[in-house]
Design an enzyme around this catalytic site. Structure first.
Site, mmCIF file in Angstrom:
data_model
loop_
_atom_site.group_PDB
_atom_site.id
_atom_site.type_symbol
_atom_site.label_atom_id
_atom_site.label_comp_id
_atom_site.label_asym_id
_atom_site.label_seq_id
_atom_site.Cartn_x
_atom_site.Cartn_y
_atom_site.Cartn_z
ATOM 1 N N GLU A 240 4.449 2.061 15.118
ATOM 2 C CA GLU A 240 5.262 1.831 13.925
ATOM 3 C C GLU A 240 4.393 1.518 12.717
ATOM 4 O OE1 GLU A 240 8.560 1.366 11.447
ATOM 5 O OE2 GLU A 240 8.404 2.287 13.408
ATOM 6 N N TYR B 58 0.832 -1.206 0.000
ATOM 7 C CA TYR B 58 0.000 0.000 0.000
ATOM 8 C C TYR B 58 0.868 1.258 0.000
ATOM 9 C CZ TYR B 58 -3.199 3.614 1.564
ATOM 10 O OH TYR B 58 -3.912 4.778 1.661
ATOM 11 N N TYR C 102 -6.752 10.400 11.331
ATOM 12 C CA TYR C 102 -6.010 10.816 12.522
ATOM 13 C C TYR C 102 -6.578 12.109 13.096
ATOM 14 C CZ TYR C 102 -2.655 7.255 11.073
ATOM 15 O OH TYR C 102 -2.053 6.080 10.713
#
Length: 159
Positions: free
Chosen positions: A84, A26, A132
Site C-alpha cells: 500500500e 510528496y 521498480y
C-alpha cells in the site's frame, strides 16, 4: 551505514503516521490523511491485524516504511502481498533503503507462500518507476484500478 529492516512494533505507530503524512505530502495530497495513531495501532497491532508494516532504520532511526496486506489470486490459488505504501525519508534516499524494504517484503512473501507482490505508482513518479524497474518490477497492463468510496460507497451500503 547499515540498513536494518524489521517488523513494525506498537512503539512505531507515531513514526508510521509521520511517514504516511510525509508520503501524502510528496504525493501532492497533504490534507488527505485521516488516519490517527489509535486507528493505526488498532489495525496493525489489534487482536486480528490485517495490515502489516516493515520499518527500515539507519543508525537506529526509522527512515523507511513498507505498509502492506495480503490479497488473493484465484488464478494462482495463492495469496499475494499488496504494498500500500512505500516511503523513504528524503535525506535517506539513494542509500538502499527502498531495496532493503523490498527484500523484507520478498522474505515475507516467501514465508507466506505468496505468488507475487503488487503495488501502484502514480503516473508522474518517474523516479519510483525507475527504481521498480531496477529491481525487476514491471507495469502491469490491461487492468485499470477502480474505486468505490465516499457518497457512492455510502449509497451502496444503504441499498
Amino acid at each position: 551505514m547499515t540498513v536494518t529492516v524489521r517488523p513494525a512494533a506498537p512503539a512505531d505507530v507515531g513514526e508510521i503516521l509521520r511517514m504516511i503524512r510525509a508520503l501524502a505530502a510528496y504525493e501532492r495530497q497533504p490534507d488527505a490523511v485521516r488516519a490517527t495513531e489509535d486507528m493505526l495501532a488498532d489495525r496493525l497491532f489489534g487482536p486480528d491485524p490485517q495490515v502489516f508494516a516493515l520499518i527500515a532504520e539507519l543508525a537506529g532511526r526509522p527512515v523507511g516504511l513498507a505498509l502492506w496486506f495480503l490479497n488473493f489470486s484465484t488464478w494462482t490459488g495463492r495469496h499475494g502481498l499488496y504494498l500500500e505504501d512505500l516511503f523513504v525519508d528524503p535525506e535517506a534516499r539513494r542509500a538502499g533503503i527502498a531495496r532493503a524494504l523490498f527484500r523484507g517484503l520478498a522474505e515475507e512473501a516467501r514465508k507466506r507462500d505468496c505468488a507475487r507482490i503488487d503495488w501502484a505508482v502514480l503516473d508522474w513518479n518517474e523516479d519510483a518507476k525507475r527504481f521498480y524497474r531496477s529491481i525487476g518490477g514491471y507495469h502491469s497492463t490491461g487492468w485499470e484500478p477502480w474505486r468505490l468510496d465516499g457518497p457512492a460507497l455510502a449509497a451502496m451500503q444503504e441499498e
